[in-house]
Scaffold this motif. Structure first.
Motif, mmCIF file in Angstrom:
data_model
loop_
_atom_site.group_PDB
_atom_site.id
_atom_site.type_symbol
_atom_site.label_atom_id
_atom_site.label_comp_id
_atom_site.label_asym_id
_atom_site.label_seq_id
_atom_site.Cartn_x
_atom_site.Cartn_y
_atom_site.Cartn_z
ATOM 1 N N VAL A 1 45.410 41.651 43.610
ATOM 2 C CA VAL A 1 44.234 41.994 44.410
ATOM 3 C C VAL A 1 43.492 40.726 44.788
ATOM 4 C CG1 VAL A 1 42.022 43.217 44.417
ATOM 5 C CG2 VAL A 1 44.007 44.237 43.276
ATOM 6 N N VAL A 2 43.102 40.633 46.058
ATOM 7 C CA VAL A 2 42.145 39.616 46.490
ATOM 8 C C VAL A 2 40.849 40.363 46.772
ATOM 9 C CG1 VAL A 2 41.523 37.921 48.246
ATOM 10 C CG2 VAL A 2 43.895 38.082 47.438
ATOM 11 N N ALA A 3 39.814 40.071 45.985
ATOM 12 C CA ALA A 3 38.570 40.833 46.058
ATOM 13 C C ALA A 3 37.386 39.900 46.228
ATOM 14 C CB ALA A 3 38.384 41.666 44.791
ATOM 15 N N SER A 4 36.345 40.417 46.843
ATOM 16 C CA SER A 4 35.101 39.659 46.919
ATOM 17 C C SER A 4 34.439 39.651 45.545
ATOM 18 C CB SER A 4 34.156 40.289 47.944
ATOM 19 O OG SER A 4 33.563 41.462 47.395
ATOM 20 N N ASP A 5 33.467 38.768 45.381
ATOM 21 C CA ASP A 5 32.771 38.695 44.094
ATOM 22 C C ASP A 5 31.809 39.857 43.865
ATOM 23 O OD1 ASP A 5 30.885 37.934 45.954
ATOM 24 O OD2 ASP A 5 30.624 35.904 45.191
ATOM 25 N N ALA A 6 31.785 40.817 44.801
ATOM 26 C CA ALA A 6 31.048 42.060 44.553
ATOM 27 C C ALA A 6 31.832 42.989 43.642
ATOM 28 C CB ALA A 6 30.749 42.770 45.878
ATOM 29 N N VAL A 7 33.130 42.720 43.466
ATOM 30 C CA VAL A 7 34.008 43.566 42.658
ATOM 31 C C VAL A 7 34.105 42.966 41.258
ATOM 32 C CG1 VAL A 7 36.310 44.586 42.468
ATOM 33 C CG2 VAL A 7 35.314 44.167 44.734
ATOM 34 N N ALA A 8 33.647 43.731 40.278
ATOM 35 C CA ALA A 8 33.555 43.182 38.923
ATOM 36 C C ALA A 8 34.853 43.280 38.127
ATOM 37 C CB ALA A 8 32.437 43.906 38.159
ATOM 38 N N LEU A 9 35.841 43.998 38.605
ATOM 39 C CA LEU A 9 37.013 44.310 37.795
ATOM 40 C C LEU A 9 38.031 43.185 37.722
ATOM 41 C CD1 LEU A 9 37.809 47.960 39.014
ATOM 42 C CD2 LEU A 9 36.287 47.225 37.184
ATOM 43 N N VAL A 10 38.109 42.363 38.754
ATOM 44 C CA VAL A 10 39.199 41.384 38.870
ATOM 45 C C VAL A 10 38.880 40.126 38.073
ATOM 46 C CG1 VAL A 10 40.558 39.984 40.471
ATOM 47 C CG2 VAL A 10 39.804 42.278 41.145
ATOM 48 N N GLU A 11 39.849 39.710 37.256
ATOM 49 C CA GLU A 11 39.715 38.454 36.512
ATOM 50 C C GLU A 11 40.417 37.361 37.313
ATOM 51 O OE1 GLU A 11 40.251 36.758 31.947
ATOM 52 O OE2 GLU A 11 41.093 38.714 32.509
ATOM 53 N N ASN A 12 39.659 36.373 37.727
ATOM 54 C CA ASN A 12 40.138 35.386 38.688
ATOM 55 C C ASN A 12 41.388 34.658 38.202
ATOM 56 O OD1 ASN A 12 39.926 34.206 41.181
ATOM 57 N ND2 ASN A 12 38.385 32.693 40.585
ATOM 58 N N PHE A 13 42.405 34.663 39.068
ATOM 59 C CA PHE A 13 43.706 34.019 38.861
ATOM 60 C C PHE A 13 44.518 34.646 37.722
ATOM 61 C CE2 PHE A 13 41.086 30.546 40.714
ATOM 62 C CZ PHE A 13 41.715 30.502 41.937
ATOM 63 N N LYS A 14 44.056 35.771 37.195
ATOM 64 C CA LYS A 14 44.817 36.483 36.161
ATOM 65 C C LYS A 14 45.275 37.849 36.659
ATOM 66 C CE LYS A 14 42.872 34.043 32.202
ATOM 67 N NZ LYS A 14 42.183 34.160 30.884
ATOM 68 N N THR A 15 44.344 38.660 37.159
ATOM 69 C CA THR A 15 44.725 39.960 37.733
ATOM 70 C C THR A 15 44.542 39.972 39.242
ATOM 71 O OG1 THR A 15 42.500 40.845 37.317
ATOM 72 C CG2 THR A 15 44.159 41.207 35.616
ATOM 73 N N GLY A 16 44.152 38.852 39.794
ATOM 74 C CA GLY A 16 43.941 38.738 41.230
ATOM 75 C C GLY A 16 43.159 37.471 41.530
ATOM 76 N N VAL A 17 42.628 37.395 42.730
ATOM 77 C CA VAL A 17 41.817 36.251 43.144
ATOM 78 C C VAL A 17 40.462 36.758 43.597
ATOM 79 C CG1 VAL A 17 41.587 34.340 44.780
ATOM 80 C CG2 VAL A 17 43.845 34.904 43.820
ATOM 81 N N VAL A 18 39.399 36.108 43.135
ATOM 82 C CA VAL A 18 38.033 36.475 43.509
ATOM 83 C C VAL A 18 37.529 35.494 44.552
ATOM 84 C CG1 VAL A 18 35.676 36.838 42.695
ATOM 85 C CG2 VAL A 18 37.612 37.428 41.214
ATOM 86 N N ALA A 19 37.018 36.026 45.664
ATOM 87 C CA ALA A 19 36.532 35.198 46.772
ATOM 88 C C ALA A 19 35.055 35.466 47.015
ATOM 89 C CB ALA A 19 37.321 35.498 48.041
#
Length: 393
Positions: free
Chosen positions: A314-332
């Motif tokens: 998942v590539v998600a904005s930082d409004a999405v709390a679920l994603v752990e950056n570079f582990k379960t996706g990328v936070v932008a």
């Protein structure tokens, strides 16, 4: 634990009228509670008045008149739910607790509480503040909806929120005290999305080269969900590599996003499918290479769980709390160039499979309905027994 008779109230469900993420939450939570041996009566809208038992849950549908504005519609729905509740209560017996979802059934919950003294729990799935670009404006319906959110938070015995972000949001806006709030996440039935399909066949069906990577967006085409940010990010990605962008969903921003794609010269690289049936959405979760969640405001983001169930990053904005950056996706960041960077990072193949698998592992451990139902029952017990203290998940 003794059997609890629960009255669940929601304007949507999987087996009535479906609008968004509340429908799977309400139906699947109700089924998990019923599987634990409790009696769940779900009061919701339908095409007509009827009763049915589905997967152990008693559905009580009330006919919905969709004339007028949303507040008027919910007023009529609440009146219909109230009279249906009286009928069910007469036959089934006294209820132990009521559980409402978002602002839509607040009026009927308060009415039953006033008449019978029945306590209710309210789950916030989002706020009007978040849905409308973090500002109220002058629209009277927005103000009335906000008032009902406040009223539900005030009159409820306890409040459930699905994420830390939403907890802080309702504390700030509606001044709900911390001791009254439980943080219990959304969930998914693991295996609901994953299918063994040929991604190339799905792509070819839509005129896409089977070897081209596909970025998937699925959700309401609304300002809150940021589809316009993805279209701008797509234009930046396409300057570097060839790819396709599939956007599933309908809403007020769809025509704007289609125009935006044409204006940016990427119309042929974007497939706007509009509303699509479940099988189509599931096909694309399994055929895509990654899922993008570019939301400006995201109280939870069940689409993330759906992506992880298909083992997709998942590539998600930082409004999405679920994603752990570079582990379960990328936070932008919530802007196109940052989202484009995240998309390019994953499209390069950097950790793509590993992130999808890690997300699936987290999903199985933390977001299964049995665990969520057990935590919800703690809320019910505390409210029924007036326990003084609780801990969040």
């Amino acid at each position: 634990m003794k059997m609890i008779r629960i009255g669940m109230f929601s304007w949507e469900s999987l087996y009535s009228i479906r609008i968004g993420g509340i429908s799977p939450h309400v139906s699947e939570l109700s089924e998990a509670l019923a599987a634990e041996g409790h009696e769940v009566h779900l009061f919701t809208r339908g095409r007509g008045d009827d009763n049915e038992i589905i997967n152990g849950v008693h559905y009580h549908r009330v006919a919905c008149d969709q004339n007028g504005g949303i507040v008027e519609q919910m007023d009529r729905m609440c009146d219909a739910m109230y009279y249906r509740f009286l009928e069910v209560r007469e036959k089934a017996g006294e209820f132990d607790i009521l559980h409402g979802h978002d602002w839509h059934p607040v009026n009927v919950l308060c009415r039953i509480k006033a008449q019978f003294g029945l306590p209710f729990v309210l789950t916030f799935h989002s706020t009007e503040w978040g849905r409308n670009g973090n500002c109220y404006g002058d629209w009277w319906e927005t103000k009335e909806i906000s008032h009902r959110e406040w009223l539900g938070g005030y009159e409820s015995s306890d409040v459930i929120v699905t994420s830390p972000i939403l907890k802080e949001e309702i504390k700030q806006i509606y001044k709900i005290p911390d001791y009254k709030i439980w943080k219990i996440p959304n969930g998914i039935n693991v295996g609901k999305i994953k299918r063994n399909i040929d991604p190339g066949d799905v792509k070819r069906h839509y005129g896409i080269n089977p070897f081209l990577p596909v970025v998937l967006f699925t959700g309401r085409m609304a300002y809150q969900k940021g589809p316009d940010l993805l279209v701008e990010a797509a234009a930046r990605v396409l300057k570097k590599r060839d790819a396709r962008f599939v956007l599933i969903g309908d809403g007020g921003m769809r025509s704007h996003c289609e125009y935006q794609a044409q204006k940016l010269g990427i119309g042929n690289s974007c497939n706007f499918l509009g509303y699509a049936p479940d099988n189509t959405v599931i096909d694309w979760f399994n055929a895509c290479d990654l899922v993008c969640v570019p939301s400006r405001n995201e109280p939870f983001g069940i689409v993330v769980l759906e992506a992880w169930d298909a083992k997709k990053p998942v590539v998600a904005s930082d409004a999405v709390a679920l994603v752990e950056n570079f582990k379960t996706g990328v936070v932008a960041y919530k802007e196109p160039s940052s989202i484009a960077w995240g998309l390019n990072y994953v499209l390069e193949g950097l950790g793509r499979n590993r992130m999808g698998k890690k997300g699936h592992d987290v999903l199985k451990k933390k977001y299964n309905w049995k665990r969520i139902a057990e935590k919800t029952l703690e809320v019910y017990e505390k409210v029924i027994e007036k326990k003084p203290y609780h801990k969040s998940m």
